[in-house]
Design a protein around this motif. Structure first.
Motif, PDB file in Angstrom:
ATOM      1  N   VAL A  94       3.077   0.765  -3.579  1.00  0.00           N
ATOM      2  CA  VAL A  94       3.998   1.736  -4.171  1.00  0.00           C
ATOM      3  C   VAL A  94       3.406   2.375  -5.421  1.00  0.00           C
ATOM      4  O   VAL A  94       3.576   3.572  -5.668  1.00  0.00           O
ATOM      5  N   ARG A  95       2.690   1.588  -6.215  1.00  0.00           N
ATOM      6  CA  ARG A  95       2.121   2.144  -7.448  1.00  0.00           C
ATOM      7  C   ARG A  95       1.108   3.236  -7.127  1.00  0.00           C
ATOM      8  O   ARG A  95       1.077   4.282  -7.757  1.00  0.00           O
ATOM      9  N   ARG A 161      -7.529   6.634  -0.992  1.00  0.00           N
ATOM     10  CA  ARG A 161      -6.610   7.724  -1.319  1.00  0.00           C
ATOM     11  C   ARG A 161      -6.328   8.576  -0.091  1.00  0.00           C
ATOM     12  O   ARG A 161      -5.205   9.050   0.104  1.00  0.00           O
ATOM     13  N   LEU A 162      -7.330   8.779   0.739  1.00  0.00           N
ATOM     14  CA  LEU A 162      -7.144   9.552   1.959  1.00  0.00           C
ATOM     15  C   LEU A 162      -6.141   8.855   2.877  1.00  0.00           C
ATOM     16  O   LEU A 162      -5.238   9.482   3.435  1.00  0.00           O
ATOM     17  N   THR A 163      -6.288   7.553   3.017  1.00  0.00           N
ATOM     18  CA  THR A 163      -5.351   6.780   3.834  1.00  0.00           C
ATOM     19  C   THR A 163      -3.941   6.854   3.262  1.00  0.00           C
ATOM     20  O   THR A 163      -2.961   7.002   4.003  1.00  0.00           O
ATOM     21  N   MET A 164      -3.831   6.767   1.930  1.00  0.00           N
ATOM     22  CA  MET A 164      -2.523   6.815   1.286  1.00  0.00           C
ATOM     23  C   MET A 164      -1.833   8.161   1.520  1.00  0.00           C
ATOM     24  O   MET A 164      -0.629   8.227   1.785  1.00  0.00           O
ATOM     25  N   LEU A 267       9.964   0.064   1.099  1.00  0.00           N
ATOM     26  CA  LEU A 267       9.172   0.174  -0.129  1.00  0.00           C
ATOM     27  C   LEU A 267       9.659  -0.797  -1.190  1.00  0.00           C
ATOM     28  O   LEU A 267       8.862  -1.417  -1.908  1.00  0.00           O
ATOM     29  N   VAL A 268      10.979  -0.949  -1.316  1.00  0.00           N
ATOM     30  CA  VAL A 268      11.537  -1.873  -2.310  1.00  0.00           C
ATOM     31  C   VAL A 268      11.159  -3.310  -1.984  1.00  0.00           C
ATOM     32  O   VAL A 268      10.699  -4.064  -2.851  1.00  0.00           O
ATOM     33  N   VAL A 269      11.337  -3.710  -0.727  1.00  0.00           N
ATOM     34  CA  VAL A 269      10.987  -5.083  -0.343  1.00  0.00           C
ATOM     35  C   VAL A 269       9.482  -5.306  -0.466  1.00  0.00           C
ATOM     36  O   VAL A 269       9.026  -6.375  -0.902  1.00  0.00           O
ATOM     37  N   GLY A 270       8.690  -4.298  -0.114  1.00  0.00           N
ATOM     38  CA  GLY A 270       7.249  -4.437  -0.223  1.00  0.00           C
ATOM     39  C   GLY A 270       6.764  -4.597  -1.643  1.00  0.00           C
ATOM     40  O   GLY A 270       5.784  -5.310  -1.901  1.00  0.00           O
ATOM     41  N   SER A 271       7.435  -3.944  -2.599  1.00  0.00           N
ATOM     42  CA  SER A 271       6.991  -4.012  -3.996  1.00  0.00           C
ATOM     43  C   SER A 271       7.608  -5.168  -4.754  1.00  0.00           C
ATOM     44  O   SER A 271       6.958  -5.765  -5.619  1.00  0.00           O
TER      45      SER A 271
END
Length: 841
Positions: A94-95, A161-164, A267-271
């Motif tokens: 997420v960051r 970054r490309l993957t992101m 995203l919340v659970v992942g972070s």
């Protein structure tokens, strides 16, 4: 029952087929999604030709079972989409995503609109279909499928970054495309009227509403996870339920985007989930969701691709021309966004520059997949759709999806190689060379030692070690100097490695039960910020991020305000306790990093770089020690208790490790092992209870600490206490500012404050007071006063100050004497002696 068995037979047969395809994809060097499309299309052809196959044959029965699958477009989206979205969201950093949030939102939302408009205007001008139908087609094909692209990226080591960018786009553009598709389908087939302004507002509400609902549900699950007592199966099951509940609840009950809600929850659970679920669950989570994602992606592609032969069998040459125009128009739309709008974001300063090579790959890598086919199927199933519209949408979407897979998908690997994006940067090459040199040197030494210990012939040992000889000499020359890297680059590498090591040690302490959950969450977040700052901004970024970790957070500031305004102590006490415990755990890990710097970074990056990094570690150590000292001076008993609890957790973990070792060696087992663990749990039952810190600021108690009031009669002190308002300040907090109107004076019950007089700051300690001059003279404040630690003050308002002086002549003379001394320092000695006699000081 026979029908159910037939369906299960068909599904398990498909799963068996999918298990064979990944290895085949690697062998033939094709993206997995492309191979799925080929396999699904082949199954569709076999299903159409099954009448010529022998009855009772297992293959014939398998094809008959598949032919009985009638999965609607709604089933495609509801069954498979939440799993695909949630699995991708869980794995997102997420960051890093927030670092590129502007280009991701551009590709996820604006690119969908641009694609819809370009495709719609182009096809409406070249075909007999209306603008709304062509716009709907543009919305359908705007959804991207990252599976094939990301698979290639990871296989060849493309830049992160490309993957992101590609993953972030795919997470959110489904929401935009589905929302626009629904609106246009309603206008075209249900006769609904809608204004484009209303559409924009409706989309914004659904997008932001979905994000809010998903985030709230994700947070709720994060708070529920600790209640499941570390049962891995239960915790993973809860996350599966969250994926579908967030999707359905958002769509059905709140009428917002279920896609965005599902993504936000993931995203919340992942972070946050890393420290909310048990460490064991976190280790298994990636594998469990990876498996679910593999099943969902494989089945949705196969089932959708099975429809391709039937749809494309009726395609005319005119429709082939439409597909070619559609392909070119969609590619042009993507180039407009990537080549025109992304640079605009950079020029406006809202996004970092995306280099041209990455832009080419992002533009070419917009593969489409099963979601587009499912939306096309929704048009085919719609009862109000005309036959010509059904054929137009089904044929165009299917042909376009196949073109992106077979043209873009099969050439993407070559394009990445041609653009040299599969090669390491100079920075990464330098790190690789140094890491490899250190590994080879250590392995060389260990291999020689093993050979000598086992009594092997020297010639046999040399046959192995000579393979390393040339590389060792080359890498030793690199490590002797800087190679092709500058000191700043080496520092960035070293500080990023240091931060990663800090993060690893925090998580290990949490996993071992040494660090509480709430502290681990804070420290892991801080370590991640340090790593990102070091990677992008080197030494300066790391140092700034390190200073940020020591700042008081919003909870502390809110606790101070609530305590001052309303006398609420709980939040302040909890924030102080958490800060104290976080500082202690941070200090202990930072101390271990000195050893990591000495043992690893010196050999890896060179002496000069290691010295710089060691200096930064020592600088952080001093700053943390200062912060801990300020807390220790104010709360010595609590800090002592924390140190004892930390050591107790280490002892508990050592005890657990010892019992596990005994069980593995069969020294103990069964009831004896359970008895030992039960005894351990009882012995250390109090270790995980959150410590409470006493910050009670009773005015009556604090008044007794002020020498000016200490000799007064109890009744007089009690009356004064009723006038005084307790207040706590944090280190560095401004208490009064120069030039302000004086509305109160302050007595220091404990701690210290500094009067910032130009050229000669004056430090005031416990028992002293300040702020009286402005009240006596009516003039503005003549100096700033800041807190030097966790300072307990007694605040006396201007009105109460006048009442207090009017009722106690001795107190009035004492305060006026100090004021006179401060206004005329040359008379200070005589005045101070008189004051001391008057107040019994």
């Amino acid at each position: 029952m026979a029908d159910i068995g037939f369906i299960v037979f068909g599904l398990t047969g498909l799963l068996a087929l999918t298990s064979l395809l990944p290895a085949l994809a690697q062998r033939v060097r094709l993206p997995y999604s492309v191979l799925l499309a080929l396999a699904g299309s082949a199954l569709g052809l076999l299903i159409a030709a099954r009448g010529d196959m022998p009855a009772g044959f297992v293959g014939t029965d398998f094809l008959n079972a598949l032919s009985n699958f009638h999965i609607s477009s709604q089933a495609f989206l509801v069954i498979f989409l939440p799993t695909l979205l949630f699995e991708t969201a869980l794995a997102i950093d997420v960051r890093r995503m927030l670092n590129d949030v502007a280009p991701i939102l551009l590709m996820a939302v604006v690119a969908v609109v641009v694609c819809m408009v370009v495709v719609g205007v182009t096809l409406s001008a070249l075909t007999t279909y209306g603008l709304i139908a062509c716009l709907m087609l543009g919305a359908i094909i705007a959804t991207t499928d990252p599976a094939a692209v990301v698979g290639i990226f990871r296989e060849i080591g493309a830049p992160r970054r490309l993957t992101m960018l590609v993953e972030g786009e795919s997470l959110l553009n489904d929401a935009a495309a589905i929302a626009l598709f629904g609106m246009l389908a309603g206008m075209l087939m249900a006769g609904q009227e809608a204004s484009w302004g209303g559409v924009a507002v409706d989309f914004l509400v659904k997008f932001l509403g979905g994000a809010a609902i998903g985030a709230a549900m994700g947070l709720a699950v994060c708070y529920i996870l600790p209640l499941l007592k570390g049962v891995t199966a239960a915790e993973i099951t809860l996350t599966v339920a969250l994926a579908y509940l967030s999707f359905y609840v958002g769509e059905h009950y709140f009428h917002v985007s279920g896609v965005v809600a599902c993504v936000a929850a993931g995203l919340v659970v992942g972070s946050l989930g890393r420290t909310r679920m048990s460490p064991r669950t976190h280790e298994h989570m990636e594998g469990a969701w990876g498996q679910l994602g593999f099943w969902a992606n494989s089945l949705i592609f196969l089932l959708a691709a099975m429809l391709v032969p039937e749809i494309m069998s009726r395609t005319s040459w005119a429709e082939v021309g439409i597909i070619l125009v559609l392909y070119i128009a969609a590619l042009v739309a993507r180039i407009i966004v990537v080549g025109g709008l992304l640079p605009l974001l950079t020029a406006l300063g809202v996004a970092e520059r995306v280099n041209n090579r990455m832009k080419v790959v992002v533009a070419w890598g917009g593969l489409r997949g099963a979601i587009s086919l499912a939306l096309a199927l929704a048009v085919v199933e719609h009862p109000d759709a005309s036959d010509s519209l059904r054929d137009f949408i089904a044929t165009s979407v299917t042909g376009y999806v196949l073109m992106t897979l077979f043209i873009n998908g099969t050439t993407l690997r070559l394009m990445i190689h041609w653009l040299k994006l599969d090669r390491l940067s100079a920075l990464d090459r330098g790190l690789r060379d140094r890491a490899l040199s250190l590994a080879i040197e250590e392995i060389d030494q260990e291999v020689r030692a093993i050979g000598r210990r086992e009594g092997l012939a020297s010639a046999a040992i040399d046959m192995i070690t000579t393979r390393y000889a040339l590389q060792l000499n080359h890498f030793r020359r690199i490590r002797a100097g800087r190679g092709d890297l500058m000191l700043d680059e080496l520092l960035s590498i070293g500080l990023a490695m240091l931060s990663a090591q800090e993060e690893v040690r925090y998580f290990k302490n949490f996993k071992d039960g040494i660090m509480p959950r709430r502290i681990a969450a804070t420290l892991l977040t801080d370590a991640g910020r340090l790593r990102e700052a070091a990677r992008f901004n080197g030494r300066e970024g790391y140092a700034n991020a390190a200073r940020q970790t020591l700042r008081h957070d919003w909870r502390m500031n809110l606790g101070i305000w609530l305590n001052h305004e309303f006398g609420v102590e709980r939040l302040l006490a909890d924030a102080l306790a958490e800060r104290c415990e976080a500082m202690l755990n941070r200090r202990l890990v930072i101390g271990e990093l000195l050893g990591f710097c000495r043992d690893r970074l010196t050999a890896l990056l060179g002496e000069e770089t290691a010295i710089e990094i060691r200096g930064l570690i020592l600088e952080r150590t001093r700053a943390i020690d200062e912060a801990l000292t300020a807390l220790r001076l104010q709360y010595p008993d609590f800090t002592r208790e924390l140190q004892s609890r930390y050591l107790g957790r280490i002892a508990r973990q050592m005890e657990s490790d010892r019992y596990d070792e005994w069980k593995e060696r069969a020294i103990v087992g069964g009831e004896v092992a359970e008895a030992l663990e039960h005894d351990r749990d009882e012995r250390w039952a109090d270790l995980d209870k959150q410590g409470r810190l006493d910050v009670a600021l009773s005015a009556a108690e604090l008044v007794e600490r002020v020498p000016l009031f200490a000799k007064l009669e109890p009744e007089k002190r009690a009356s004064i206490a009723r006038l005084l308002k307790p207040r706590m300040t944090l280190p560095g907090d401004p208490i009064v500012r120069r030039g302000q109107r004086g509305d109160a004076m302050y007595f220091i019950a404990s701690g210290a404050a500094a009067v910032l007089i130009p050229g000669k700051p004056v430090e005031l300690g416990s028992g002293e007071f300040f702020g009286e001059l402005a009240l006596l003279t009516g003039q503005p404040r003549n100096a700033d006063v800041v807190s030097l630690g966790y300072c307990r003050l007694l605040e006396l308002s201007s009105g109460d100050f006048q009442d207090l002086l009017a009722g106690d002549a001795d107190l009035k003379r004492a305060i006026e004497a100090v004021a006179e001394e401060r206004m005329h320092p040359q008379r200070g000695d005589t005045r101070a002696q008189q004051r001391d006699r008057q107040v019994g000081r």
